[in-house]
Scaffold this active site. Structure first.
Site, PDB file in Angstrom:
ATOM      1  N   THR A  14       0.633  -1.277  -0.078  1.00 60.83           N
ATOM      2  CA  THR A  14       0.023   0.140  -0.112  1.00 60.83           C
ATOM      3  C   THR A  14       0.826   0.962  -0.024  1.00 60.83           C
ATOM      4  O   THR A  14       0.557   2.185  -0.787  1.00 60.83           O
ATOM      5  CB  THR A  14      -0.826  -0.118   1.405  1.00 60.83           C
ATOM      6  OG1 THR A  14      -1.338  -1.161   1.720  1.00 60.83           O
ATOM      7  CG2 THR A  14      -1.990   1.036   1.126  1.00 60.83           C
ATOM      8  N   LYS A 106       8.487   1.073  11.969  1.00 61.17           N
ATOM      9  CA  LYS A 106       8.548   1.396  13.570  1.00 61.17           C
ATOM     10  C   LYS A 106       8.789   0.362  14.548  1.00 61.17           C
ATOM     11  O   LYS A 106       9.777   0.718  15.605  1.00 61.17           O
ATOM     12  CB  LYS A 106       7.030   2.050  13.945  1.00 61.17           C
ATOM     13  CG  LYS A 106       6.076   0.882  13.635  1.00 61.17           C
ATOM     14  CD  LYS A 106       4.606   1.151  13.566  1.00 61.17           C
ATOM     15  CE  LYS A 106       3.953   0.073  12.754  1.00 61.17           C
ATOM     16  NZ  LYS A 106       2.484   0.299  12.569  1.00 61.17           N
ATOM     17  N   LYS A 206       6.164   3.163  18.985  1.00 59.40           N
ATOM     18  CA  LYS A 206       6.212   4.646  18.495  1.00 59.40           C
ATOM     19  C   LYS A 206       6.735   5.476  19.412  1.00 59.40           C
ATOM     20  O   LYS A 206       7.570   6.407  19.355  1.00 59.40           O
ATOM     21  CB  LYS A 206       4.931   4.973  17.977  1.00 59.40           C
ATOM     22  CG  LYS A 206       4.462   4.344  16.599  1.00 59.40           C
ATOM     23  CD  LYS A 206       2.832   4.301  16.308  1.00 59.40           C
ATOM     24  CE  LYS A 206       2.558   3.594  15.129  1.00 59.40           C
ATOM     25  NZ  LYS A 206       0.987   3.611  14.811  1.00 59.40           N
TER      26      LYS A 206
HETATM   27  N1  HSE Z   1      -1.984  -0.153  13.027  1.00 55.18           N
HETATM   28  C1  HSE Z   1      -1.669   1.269  13.250  1.00 55.18           C
HETATM   29  C2  HSE Z   1      -2.872   1.898  13.859  1.00 55.18           C
HETATM   30  C3  HSE Z   1      -0.928   1.710  11.593  1.00 55.18           C
HETATM   31  O1  HSE Z   1      -3.844   1.412  13.857  1.00 55.18           O
HETATM   32  O2  HSE Z   1      -2.567   3.308  13.869  1.00 55.18           O
HETATM   33  C4  HSE Z   1      -0.050   2.567  11.649  1.00 55.18           C
HETATM   34  O3  HSE Z   1       0.933   2.436  12.490  1.00 55.18           O
END
Ligand code: HSE
Length: 431
Positions: A14, A106, A206
């Site tokens: 994507t 990340k 993150k």
């Molecule tokens: N799985 C992540 C979210 C996608 O729901 O924010 C972005 O890192």
């Protein structure tokens, strides 16, 4: 001076498709911005048969990653496959071979960041990773560069769109956690296996990156205290509303007199707080610095176009650095030796929301208040809700600032009271 810069993209999913589509659709735009022609020389993916939303010449597609890594003419490697292996090996090899790397990974940076940062430094190449946190939100560059003159004391982030979507649906539509999760899956927001999202692990990844850039102190993501949102019930959301709060999954990092706090957990936030209005799949990061004061970064945390926006910004930066011979101008982070330790969760001090399930008879509340008092925990307000089950009544409380260790000990003692019928729910509160 290079007039043409060759790019190799690993991962034609994507985000990869979004990046390639933009580079192919407006080459002159990128040439004007960087002073060099940015050429997508090779795209590598396990699957090069499935049709993508962007069509590319077959000759640039490969399943052999070495066609990129061993190609001396490729200057920038864009890694967009995610996950630890084999992304780590690909990136390390690219760095060893003197290639600049742009990545959105990340989990890899959170878990093996130090090794990768050192490898980039040793190879004297650039490593950019804007898309690794907050999708299209330019938070990494802000922390690395724009806020560079600040001492940052607080960072609060809503950095997981799936969890924020679920909590918002519970809050605004009255859905249960499970109903909201099903809806998030139906809309394509939640992964088939959303465990990393709802357990808070994605947010911790993150936070490890954001906290390193904000405070210059490396913290392993598994050293970050993490609680997810699975145990948040609609009742807690409703009671929080009655007190003037919303519940958000927050990634929190603070420098408190040289001690670093880093934690991810559901948090009560006052409805007045800017982050309370971050709804659905949106992400936002609040950063407070000594000079800038409070700043807020808001936007789409995921999706092809927002992530491509960040990856392209990185590619432009690297291309400019190559053009102007200024590679490695911006350090990934600057170590702050004044931060001596990472605080244990037991040592944090915060306010708490408590929900107790108490047998409705005289003196019950008194015993609870006495235990809290003995542990130095002061109650700010208390409300007894209507009885839902025979004789058991929910009692909700807000406390003043209390030490986590004291709260844990008090809750253990409370759980042994005869009149307490279920596990007490405790949720931390952020101002
Ligand atoms: N799985 C992540 C979210 C996608 O729901 O924010 C972005 O890192």
């Amino acid at each position: 001076m290079m007039d043409k810069i060759n790019i190799g993209v690993i991962g034609f999913g994507t985000v990869g498709s979004g990046v390639i589509r933009a580079l192919l659709a407006k080459p002159h735009f990128f040439e004007k911005k960087t002073g060099a022609r940015l050429v997508v020389k090779t795209i590598c993916d396990k699957d090069i048969r499935t049709k993508r939303e962007v069509s590319v010449e077959k000759s640039i597609l490969t399943t052999d990653v070495n066609s990129i890594l061993h190609d001396a003419d490729v200057s920038i490697v864009v890694e967009l496959i995610g996950g630890i292996h084999p992304a780590k090996e690909f990136i390390l090899e690219a760095l060893r071979r003197g290639k600049h790397v742009v990545t959105a990974n990340k989990a890899l940076l959170a878990e093996c960041g130090e090794e990768i940062f050192q490898a980039a430094k040793k190879a004297n190449v650039d490593l950019y990773f804007e898309a690794s946190v907050g999708g299209g939100i330019p938070i990494i560059k802000a922390l690395r560069e724009s806020l560079g003159g600040n001492h940052i004391d607080t960072l609060l982030g809503i950095v997981n769109g799936t969890s924020n979507y679920i909590l918002t649906s519970m809050d605004e539509e009255g859905l249960s956690f499970n109903q909201a999760l099903i809806e998030a899956k139906k809309k394509g927001y939640a992964e088939k296996n959303p465990a990393l999202d709802i357990k808070g692990i994605d947010s911790a990844h993150k936070l490890a990156i954001l906290s390193l850039l904000s405070f210059g102190k490396s913290i392993a993501s598994n050293a970050i205290y993490v609680e997810g949102i699975e145990d948040i019930s609609l009742s807690d959301i409703r009671y929080a509303q009655d007190f003037g709060y919303v519940i958000k999954l927050l990634a929190i990092a603070k420098n408190i007199n040289g001690q670093l706090e880093a934690r991810v957990h559901p948090t009560l936030l006052s409805k007045e707080h800017l982050l309370s209005n971050v709804k659905g799949v949106y992400n936002a990061i609040y950063v407070h610095g000594d000079l800038a004061g409070g700043t807020l970064f808001y936007g789409r945390g995921a999706g092809s176009k927002p992530a491509a926006s960040s990856v392209l910004g990185d590619i432009i930066d690297v291309a400019r650095n190559i053009k102007h011979n200024s590679v490695n101008r911006v350090p990934i982070y600057v170590e702050d030796k004044t931060i001596k330790k990472v605080r244990d969760i037991d040592d944090i001090e915060t306010r708490y929301y408590l929900r107790l399930s108490v047998i409705d008879k005289p003196g019950g509340l008194g015993k609870i208040a006495a235990i809290l008092g003995r542990h130095g925990i002061s109650i700010a307000s208390v409300a007894q809700k209507e009885r839902k089950q025979a004789k058991i009544v929910p009692v909700v409380m807000m406390t003043h600032d209390a030490k986590e260790r004291n709260m844990r000990l008090a809750l253990e003692e409370i759980s042994r009271l005869g009149g307490i019928k279920k596990k007490t729910i405790a949720i931390r509160v952020e101002r």
